[in-house]
Design a protein around this motif. Structure first.
Motif, short mmCIF file in Angstrom:
data_model
loop_
_atom_site.label_atom_id
_atom_site.label_comp_id
_atom_site.label_asym_id
_atom_site.label_seq_id
_atom_site.Cartn_x
_atom_site.Cartn_y
_atom_site.Cartn_z
N SER A 267 -5.90 -1.15 3.04
CA SER A 267 -7.00 -2.09 2.85
C SER A 267 -7.43 -2.63 4.21
N GLU B 60 -8.17 -7.37 0.33
CA GLU B 60 -6.72 -7.33 0.07
C GLU B 60 -6.30 -6.06 -0.67
N ALA B 61 -6.97 -5.72 -1.75
CA ALA B 61 -6.61 -4.50 -2.48
C ALA B 61 -7.16 -3.28 -1.76
N GLY B 62 -8.36 -3.39 -1.23
CA GLY B 62 -8.98 -2.28 -0.50
C GLY B 62 -10.00 -1.54 -1.35
N TRP C 74 -11.83 -6.96 -2.18
CA TRP C 74 -12.19 -5.85 -1.29
C TRP C 74 -11.25 -5.80 -0.09
N GLY D 156 -14.45 -3.75 7.56
CA GLY D 156 -14.30 -4.00 6.13
C GLY D 156 -15.45 -4.83 5.58
N THR E 238 0.84 -1.18 0.00
CA THR E 238 0.00 0.00 0.00
C THR E 238 0.88 1.24 0.00
N GLN F 115 -3.70 5.20 2.56
CA GLN F 115 -4.92 4.47 2.75
C GLN F 115 -4.59 2.98 2.77
N HIS G 244 -10.56 1.52 -1.61
CA HIS G 244 -10.05 2.76 -2.19
C HIS G 244 -9.39 2.53 -3.54
N ARG G 245 -9.10 1.30 -3.90
CA ARG G 245 -8.49 1.01 -5.19
C ARG G 245 -9.49 0.50 -6.22
#
Length: 209
Positions: free
Chosen positions: A80, A188-190, A186, A104, A4, A78, A192-193
């Motif tokens: 994840s 692992e990448a997050g 959702w 999350g 990140t 930011q 926001h990505r």
């Protein structure tokens, strides 16, 4: 899992660029913004009306506008949900670890567009890391073989074909027959990505609140 890194909120970037474009072709580093209040009353000896003035850089006034619309912009990187949980685990903060995972999960499952549907396009953005340039992937959500399950297939990516370790960098979030194909991506990448497009309309835009 990819690292990140710091990312500027795209809404703040759009506001800043809109202010910078008030003078076409100007160099942003040389720009300042001046707001003037001209007061009624007796003019100065040189004939100039009395006035109050504020001056600052475009990013400064963009920050004022952003805060008024959305609240104070986030600073720092930011993370994840999984990265937040791992940070809490390293601090031996069990409540923080569980809280990050729960938050999350709740953020995904309470979204107005949840769950993912066949035909959804899911875009994920990765910032540059080491020798790997910034790139994106696009996945298509498709019906699964089992009732109520779905698959997520890699459609395309933007890495050059001669990128080192290409096979290990792309397509890792493709799944077959999963009851919740977005869950791993959702976490692992997050969020926001991610950008999710349904029926030609964006229903989740990465970096938004």
């Amino acid at each position: 899992m990819r690292p990140t890194v710091r990312r500027v909120d795209p809404r703040l970037q759009i506001i800043t660029e809109a202010i910078e474009c008030l003078i076409p072709g100007a160099t942003p580093a040389f720009l300042t913004v001046t707001v003037t209040e001209t007061l009624p009353g007796t003019a100065d000896p040189d004939g100039t009306p009395p006035k109050h003035q504020w001056s600052g850089r475009p990013d400064g006034i963009a920050g004022h506008v952003f805060t008024a619309l959305y609240g104070r912009p986030q600073t720092g990187e930011q993370l994840s949900p999984l990265a937040q949980a791992e940070d809490a685990k390293r601090r031996r903060d069990l409540a923080g670890e569980i809280g990050a995972l729960t938050a999350g999960h709740d953020a995904l499952t309470s979204a107005s567009w949840y769950p993912a549907r066949p035909g959804d396009l899911v875009h994920v953005h990765y910032e540059a890391a080491g020798a790997t340039p910034a790139f994106g992937e696009t996945y298509l959500v498709a019906p699964g073989m089992a009732d109520g399950f779905a698959s997520m297939q890699l459609l395309a990516h933007t890495l050059p074909p001669d990128t080192e370790f290409l096979d290990g960098l792309v397509g890792c979030f493709a799944v077959d027959d999963d009851p919740d194909p977005l869950m791993e991506l959702w976490f692992e990448a997050g969020p926001h990505r991610l950008t999710l497009v349904r029926d030609g309309r964006p229903v989740h835009v990465g970096g938004s609140r």
